[in-house]
Design a protein around this motif. Structure first.
Motif, PDB file in Angstrom:
ATOM      1  N   ALA A  44       0.880  -1.138   0.022  1.00 43.60           N
ATOM      2  CA  ALA A  44      -0.105  -0.165  -0.114  1.00 43.60           C
ATOM      3  C   ALA A  44       0.821   1.054  -0.097  1.00 43.60           C
ATOM      4  CB  ALA A  44      -1.048   0.115   1.246  1.00 43.60           C
ATOM      5  N   LEU A  45       2.003   1.129   0.482  1.00 43.63           N
ATOM      6  CA  LEU A  45       3.149   2.267   0.673  1.00 43.63           C
ATOM      7  C   LEU A  45       3.607   2.652  -0.708  1.00 43.63           C
ATOM      8  CD1 LEU A  45       4.507   2.273   4.173  1.00 43.63           C
ATOM      9  CD2 LEU A  45       2.522   3.505   3.472  1.00 43.63           C
ATOM     10  N   THR A  46       3.365   1.578  -1.662  1.00 46.65           N
ATOM     11  CA  THR A  46       4.112   1.742  -2.794  1.00 46.65           C
ATOM     12  C   THR A  46       2.924   2.098  -4.008  1.00 46.65           C
ATOM     13  OG1 THR A  46       3.753  -0.468  -3.724  1.00 46.65           O
ATOM     14  CG2 THR A  46       5.732   0.108  -2.342  1.00 46.65           C
ATOM     15  N   GLY A  47       1.847   2.520  -3.489  1.00 49.56           N
ATOM     16  CA  GLY A  47       0.637   3.004  -4.260  1.00 49.56           C
ATOM     17  C   GLY A  47      -0.174   1.904  -4.856  1.00 49.56           C
ATOM     18  N   GLU A  48      -0.028   0.926  -4.396  1.00 51.24           N
ATOM     19  CA  GLU A  48      -1.017  -0.085  -4.600  1.00 51.24           C
ATOM     20  C   GLU A  48      -2.139   0.067  -4.156  1.00 51.24           C
ATOM     21  OE1 GLU A  48      -0.622  -2.562  -6.785  1.00 51.24           O
ATOM     22  OE2 GLU A  48       1.485  -2.022  -7.026  1.00 51.24           O
ATOM     23  N   ARG A  49      -3.494  -0.189  -4.951  1.00 51.20           N
ATOM     24  CA  ARG A  49      -4.718   0.093  -4.732  1.00 51.20           C
ATOM     25  C   ARG A  49      -5.073  -1.062  -3.295  1.00 51.20           C
ATOM     26  NH1 ARG A  49      -7.937   3.136  -7.699  1.00 51.20           N
ATOM     27  NH2 ARG A  49      -7.469   3.513  -9.502  1.00 51.20           N
ATOM     28  N   VAL A  50      -5.740  -0.073  -2.338  1.00 49.85           N
ATOM     29  CA  VAL A  50      -6.145  -0.832  -1.126  1.00 49.85           C
ATOM     30  C   VAL A  50      -7.697  -0.696  -1.088  1.00 49.85           C
ATOM     31  CG1 VAL A  50      -4.029  -1.062  -0.042  1.00 49.85           C
ATOM     32  CG2 VAL A  50      -5.453   1.206   0.295  1.00 49.85           C
ATOM     33  N   SER A  51      -8.258  -1.669  -0.080  1.00 47.40           N
ATOM     34  CA  SER A  51      -9.788  -1.655  -0.043  1.00 47.40           C
ATOM     35  C   SER A  51     -10.133  -1.245   1.348  1.00 47.40           C
ATOM     36  CB  SER A  51     -10.695  -3.128  -0.366  1.00 47.40           C
ATOM     37  OG  SER A  51     -11.732  -3.099   0.159  1.00 47.40           O
ATOM     38  N   ASN A  52     -11.058  -0.774   1.431  1.00 50.70           N
ATOM     39  CA  ASN A  52     -11.478  -0.103   3.043  1.00 50.70           C
ATOM     40  C   ASN A  52     -11.843  -1.368   3.599  1.00 50.70           C
ATOM     41  OD1 ASN A  52     -11.292   2.306   2.025  1.00 50.70           O
ATOM     42  ND2 ASN A  52     -13.328   3.067   2.133  1.00 50.70           N
ATOM     43  N   ASP A  53     -11.878  -2.476   3.089  1.00 47.41           N
ATOM     44  CA  ASP A  53     -12.278  -3.714   3.594  1.00 47.41           C
ATOM     45  C   ASP A  53     -11.038  -4.272   4.965  1.00 47.41           C
ATOM     46  OD1 ASP A  53     -14.714  -3.964   2.676  1.00 47.41           O
ATOM     47  OD2 ASP A  53     -13.906  -5.535   0.950  1.00 47.41           O
ATOM     48  N   LEU A  54     -10.132  -3.760   4.511  1.00 53.03           N
ATOM     49  CA  LEU A  54      -8.807  -3.947   5.258  1.00 53.03           C
ATOM     50  C   LEU A  54      -8.853  -3.257   6.503  1.00 53.03           C
ATOM     51  CD1 LEU A  54      -5.595  -3.251   2.938  1.00 53.03           C
ATOM     52  CD2 LEU A  54      -6.431  -5.348   3.986  1.00 53.03           C
ATOM     53  N   ILE A  55      -9.576  -2.158   6.994  1.00 52.41           N
ATOM     54  CA  ILE A  55      -9.933  -1.636   8.073  1.00 52.41           C
ATOM     55  C   ILE A  55     -10.352  -2.889   9.239  1.00 52.41           C
ATOM     56  CG2 ILE A  55     -11.044   0.105   9.427  1.00 52.41           C
ATOM     57  CD1 ILE A  55     -11.209   1.907   6.829  1.00 52.41           C
ATOM     58  N   LYS A  56      -9.779  -2.757  10.155  1.00 50.89           N
ATOM     59  CA  LYS A  56     -10.108  -3.673  11.259  1.00 50.89           C
ATOM     60  C   LYS A  56     -11.631  -3.517  11.716  1.00 50.89           C
ATOM     61  CE  LYS A  56      -8.592  -5.207  15.935  1.00 50.89           C
ATOM     62  NZ  LYS A  56      -8.150  -6.546  15.546  1.00 50.89           N
ATOM     63  N   GLU A  57     -12.153  -4.588  11.984  1.00 53.14           N
ATOM     64  CA  GLU A  57     -13.616  -4.623  12.080  1.00 53.14           C
ATOM     65  C   GLU A  57     -14.074  -3.696  13.395  1.00 53.14           C
ATOM     66  OE1 GLU A  57     -17.433  -7.869  12.836  1.00 53.14           O
ATOM     67  OE2 GLU A  57     -15.232  -8.458  12.454  1.00 53.14           O
ATOM     68  N   GLY A  58     -15.006  -2.959  13.290  1.00 50.35           N
ATOM     69  CA  GLY A  58     -15.195  -2.031  14.606  1.00 50.35           C
ATOM     70  C   GLY A  58     -14.406  -0.895  14.543  1.00 50.35           C
ATOM     71  N   GLU A  59     -13.622  -0.553  13.783  1.00 48.19           N
ATOM     72  CA  GLU A  59     -12.755   0.869  13.771  1.00 48.19           C
ATOM     73  C   GLU A  59     -13.259   1.497  12.481  1.00 48.19           C
ATOM     74  OE1 GLU A  59     -10.743   1.561  15.922  1.00 48.19           O
ATOM     75  OE2 GLU A  59     -10.594  -0.348  16.923  1.00 48.19           O
ATOM     76  N   ARG A  60     -13.073   2.817  12.660  1.00 42.83           N
ATOM     77  CA  ARG A  60     -13.488   3.754  11.690  1.00 42.83           C
ATOM     78  C   ARG A  60     -12.413   3.979  10.576  1.00 42.83           C
ATOM     79  NH1 ARG A  60     -17.091   8.569  14.044  1.00 42.83           N
ATOM     80  NH2 ARG A  60     -17.636   8.576  12.042  1.00 42.83           N
ATOM     81  N   SER A  61     -11.190   3.804  11.130  1.00 45.88           N
ATOM     82  CA  SER A  61      -9.930   4.252  10.246  1.00 45.88           C
ATOM     83  C   SER A  61      -8.777   3.356  10.520  1.00 45.88           C
ATOM     84  CB  SER A  61      -9.638   5.801  10.543  1.00 45.88           C
ATOM     85  OG  SER A  61      -9.099   5.921  11.664  1.00 45.88           O
ATOM     86  N   ALA A  62      -7.627   3.489   9.522  1.00 47.91           N
ATOM     87  CA  ALA A  62      -6.606   2.633   9.556  1.00 47.91           C
ATOM     88  C   ALA A  62      -5.332   3.587   9.158  1.00 47.91           C
ATOM     89  CB  ALA A  62      -6.674   1.419   9.012  1.00 47.91           C
ATOM     90  N   THR A  63      -4.355   3.206   9.457  1.00 52.15           N
ATOM     91  CA  THR A  63      -3.059   3.980   9.215  1.00 52.15           C
ATOM     92  C   THR A  63      -1.973   2.883   8.819  1.00 52.15           C
ATOM     93  OG1 THR A  63      -3.832   5.792  10.436  1.00 52.15           O
ATOM     94  CG2 THR A  63      -1.400   5.945   9.604  1.00 52.15           C
ATOM     95  N   ILE A  64      -1.157   3.271   7.573  1.00 44.87           N
ATOM     96  CA  ILE A  64      -0.045   2.518   7.431  1.00 44.87           C
ATOM     97  C   ILE A  64       1.108   3.519   6.952  1.00 44.87           C
ATOM     98  CG2 ILE A  64       1.194   0.657   5.775  1.00 44.87           C
ATOM     99  CD1 ILE A  64      -2.011  -0.265   5.031  1.00 44.87           C
ATOM    100  N   GLU A  65       2.194   3.384   7.776  1.00 46.34           N
ATOM    101  CA  GLU A  65       3.266   4.406   7.797  1.00 46.34           C
ATOM    102  C   GLU A  65       4.455   3.606   7.432  1.00 46.34           C
ATOM    103  OE1 GLU A  65       4.019   8.806  10.001  1.00 46.34           O
ATOM    104  OE2 GLU A  65       2.989   7.075  10.814  1.00 46.34           O
ATOM    105  N   GLY A  66       5.387   4.180   6.794  1.00 47.32           N
ATOM    106  CA  GLY A  66       6.597   3.661   6.624  1.00 47.32           C
ATOM    107  C   GLY A  66       7.912   4.580   6.382  1.00 47.32           C
ATOM    108  N   LEU A  67       8.992   4.555   7.092  1.00 44.83           N
ATOM    109  CA  LEU A  67      10.023   5.442   6.864  1.00 44.83           C
ATOM    110  C   LEU A  67      11.207   4.855   6.311  1.00 44.83           C
ATOM    111  CD1 LEU A  67      11.988   7.676   7.818  1.00 44.83           C
ATOM    112  CD2 LEU A  67      12.503   6.754   9.955  1.00 44.83           C
ATOM    113  N   PHE A  68      11.518   5.498   4.790  1.00 44.09           N
ATOM    114  CA  PHE A  68      12.441   4.938   4.047  1.00 44.09           C
ATOM    115  C   PHE A  68      13.643   5.959   3.917  1.00 44.09           C
ATOM    116  CE2 PHE A  68       8.176   3.521   2.740  1.00 44.09           C
ATOM    117  CZ  PHE A  68       8.412   2.089   2.193  1.00 44.09           C
ATOM    118  N   SER A  69      14.777   5.192   3.796  1.00 44.79           N
ATOM    119  CA  SER A  69      16.038   6.015   3.341  1.00 44.79           C
ATOM    120  C   SER A  69      16.137   5.717   2.050  1.00 44.79           C
ATOM    121  CB  SER A  69      17.218   5.815   4.392  1.00 44.79           C
ATOM    122  OG  SER A  69      18.358   6.191   4.085  1.00 44.79           O
TER     123      SER A  69
END
Length: 561
Positions: A44-69
């Motif tokens: 997902a951090l490389t621009g691939e399409r992701v579905s809102n179905d990935l959001i954990k059940e019962g939650e309203r949002s999700a976050t994916i974060e990466g630190l690259f050098s």
């Protein structure tokens, strides 16, 4: 290089942070433990399409974060400069914090160093960050069309490909236009008759924009001449033409107010208003009088108007819903007529152009072919040299070409080459089409070698292998692990594996597991210390019941890396 990956509220993951390092980073765990969730999150951090179905059940949002050098290559810097995005960097490297926020409401956002960007922009820079090779990717080897793409990636012929693609588009456009002009003669003659009739019919009508509205207004006036005469006469009389008219009354009122203002100053401010009102009434009275004097009933003119409106209505039904629409139809038809009438001259011109553009395409495609042939020789040698590293010491690998520049059906935006990989695992057998002779295990090893060989010629970035070792084991698995270890000496490698021979070679070993608590299942990942690594490799060797013999075997494997 990916130094930190943080995942929150994605699938079974509550809050996960993994710090990766140089070299070979291994992820192991039971089947279904959640390793694929981590790889998908990285994708997902490389621009691939992701579905809102990935959001954990019962939650309203999700976050994916990466630190690259990342190495600040000129191409990467150009992408940021064109987008007007500033990045802090040294002369050669830059730190990028990439964050994707998913919302159950559908409002997903992408940030780079806290600057909002599009998913398309993330896709463009993602190719500089991570290269992910997923499960079953070796199946693409059985698709011959993928072979030329792999060769082109190794040969680094993007500039030549763009040149060929443009030449092909230009040539194709001229061919399409020429084909359109070379339609059946009878069809052209029929179209000519139709267009000439339409142009003549509309032209003869001599339509003017807004003409229909003016005619309707005139028709309304002529149809109501008696009523208009009476109304204008009465209005003139009331406004001006009798002793009790508005103009006379206002004049008397003006004198009274002027006299009143001599005694009461508050009325002086109305004097000018009364003068203005008298002027308006007098102008209106004169306008009504003049209008009445011009009124003249003409049955001939009324018939003329009705006939003209009927003609306009008929043309509207055929050519447009307004006069403007009819005139636009006339313009287009006249243009088409001129094009057809001059088609013979245009055809000769196009035939000359198409010959020139065909040759330009062939010249560009030949240059691309020459670059591919030169690269293919280097590719063959590099692949065969590396095959021994994955227990295919005696295998042979060839890149074969089919080319027919005289056959236009072979022309494409990628040139006129047809490329296919040939392979033989045994020296006694001549190479045959790879798609027909490579077994599943051989295809897995070949894909690893092809990808690592291609990578050696391109920019260094994090390489992710998601269970690319499926279908192999024993000595072969160890050989694949050694190859991954060699690759990790020059770039960061992340590998998901179930093979203990590969896991024993890790520079950093992470275990991914599920935990159940209070009716909830969550995924956790942690880096293993040396003793924990022994236990994990022993589990991979022995299964659920870990024996002391399995532990001794694991220690031996770790000692021999």
């Amino acid at each position: 290089m990916l130094t930190l990956l943080k995942i929150k509220n994605v699938a079974l993951i509550d809050d996960l942070a993994i710090e990766f390092g140089d070299g070979l980073n291994l992820l192991t765990g039971e089947t279904g433990s959640g390793k694929s969730i981590i790889v998908d999150s990285l994708g997902a951090l490389t621009g691939e399409r992701v579905s809102n179905d990935l959001i954990k059940e019962g939650e309203r949002s999700a976050t994916i974060e990466g630190l690259f050098s990342v190495a600040l290559a000129s191409d990467l810097k150009t992408i940021f400069d064109e987008a007007g995005i500033e990045i802090e960097s040294s002369s050669k490297e830059a730190d990028l914090i990439v964050r994707r926020e998913l919302s159950a409401a559908g409002k997903n956002r992408v940030f780079i160093n806290d600057q909002l960007v599009t998913q398309g922009f993330l896709k463009r820079i993602g190719m500089f960050l991570v290269d992910i090779h997923g499960q079953g990717e070796q199946a693409t080897l059985y698709d011959v069309d993928s072979h030329i793409e792999m060769l082109d990636e190794f040969a680094d012929v993007a500039v030549q490909l763009n040149t060929v693609a443009k030449a092909y588009r230009d040539w194709s456009a001229i061919r399409t236009e020429l084909s359109s002009l070379e339609r059946d003669t009878a069809e052209k003659l029929q179209l000519l008759d139709i267009l000439r009739f339409q142009v003549g019919e509309i032209g003869a009508a001599n339509l003017q924009p807004g003409e229909d509205l003016a005619l309707e207004e005139e028709k309304l006036r002529l149809s109501n001449i008696e009523k208009l005469t009476a109304l204008s006469g009465d209005a003139f009389a009331l406004l001006y033409d009798n002793a009790e008219s508005t103009a006379t009354t206002l004049e008397k009122a003006q004198r009274k107010i002027a006299e009143l203002s001599d005694y009461e100053s508050q009325f002086r401010e109305y004097a000018e208003g009364i003068v203005s009102a008298r002027a308006v009434i007098e102008d209106l009275a004169l306008a009504v009088r003049d209008f009445r004097s011009r009124l003249e009933y003409s049955p001939e003119r009324l018939d003329e108007i009705e006939n003209r409106l009927a003609e306009i209505t008929r043309l509207k039904r055929k050519y447009g819903d307004s006069i403007e629409g009819i005139l636009e139809h006339l313009r287009i038809s006249d243009e088409r007529l001129q094009n057809i009438e001059t088609a013979e001259f245009r055809e000769e011109e196009l035939k000359k152009q198409i010959a020139l553009m065909r040759q330009e395409y062939i010249n560009a495609a030949k240059q691309l072919h020459d670059n591919r042939k030169e690269a293919a020789e280097r590719f063959e040698k590099a692949v065969e040299k590396n095959l021994s590293a994955v227990a295919l010491e005696k295998a042979r690998f060839e890149v074969r070409f089919e080319i027919d520049e005289s056959n236009e059906s072979t022309f494409s935006a990628k040139g006129f080459d047809r490329v296919e990989f040939y392979f033989s695992a045994n020296p006694s057998e001549s190479p045959k089409p790879l798609a027909k002779v490579a077994s599943g295990g051989e295809a897995s090893r070949l894909m690893l070698i092809l990808k690592t060989t291609i990578k050696a010629s391109g920019p260094q970035k994090t390489a992710v292998f998601d269970e690319i070792d499926v279908g192999i084991g024993g000595r072969v698995a160890e050989a694949v692990g050694r190859k991954l270890k060699d690759l990790a000496a020059t770039q960061q490698v992340l590998c998901v594996t179930h093979q203990p021979q590969i896991a024993s070679l890790a520079d950093r070993h992470f275990n991914v597991e599920k935990e159940s608590s209070v009716g909830r299942t969550i995924v956790k990942a942690r880096e293993l210390n040396p003793s924990e690594q022994v236990e994990e490799i022993a589990r991979m060797l022995a299964g659920e019941q870990i024996t002391e013999a399995a532990r001794e075997n694991a220690r031996a494997m770790l000692a021999g890396r």
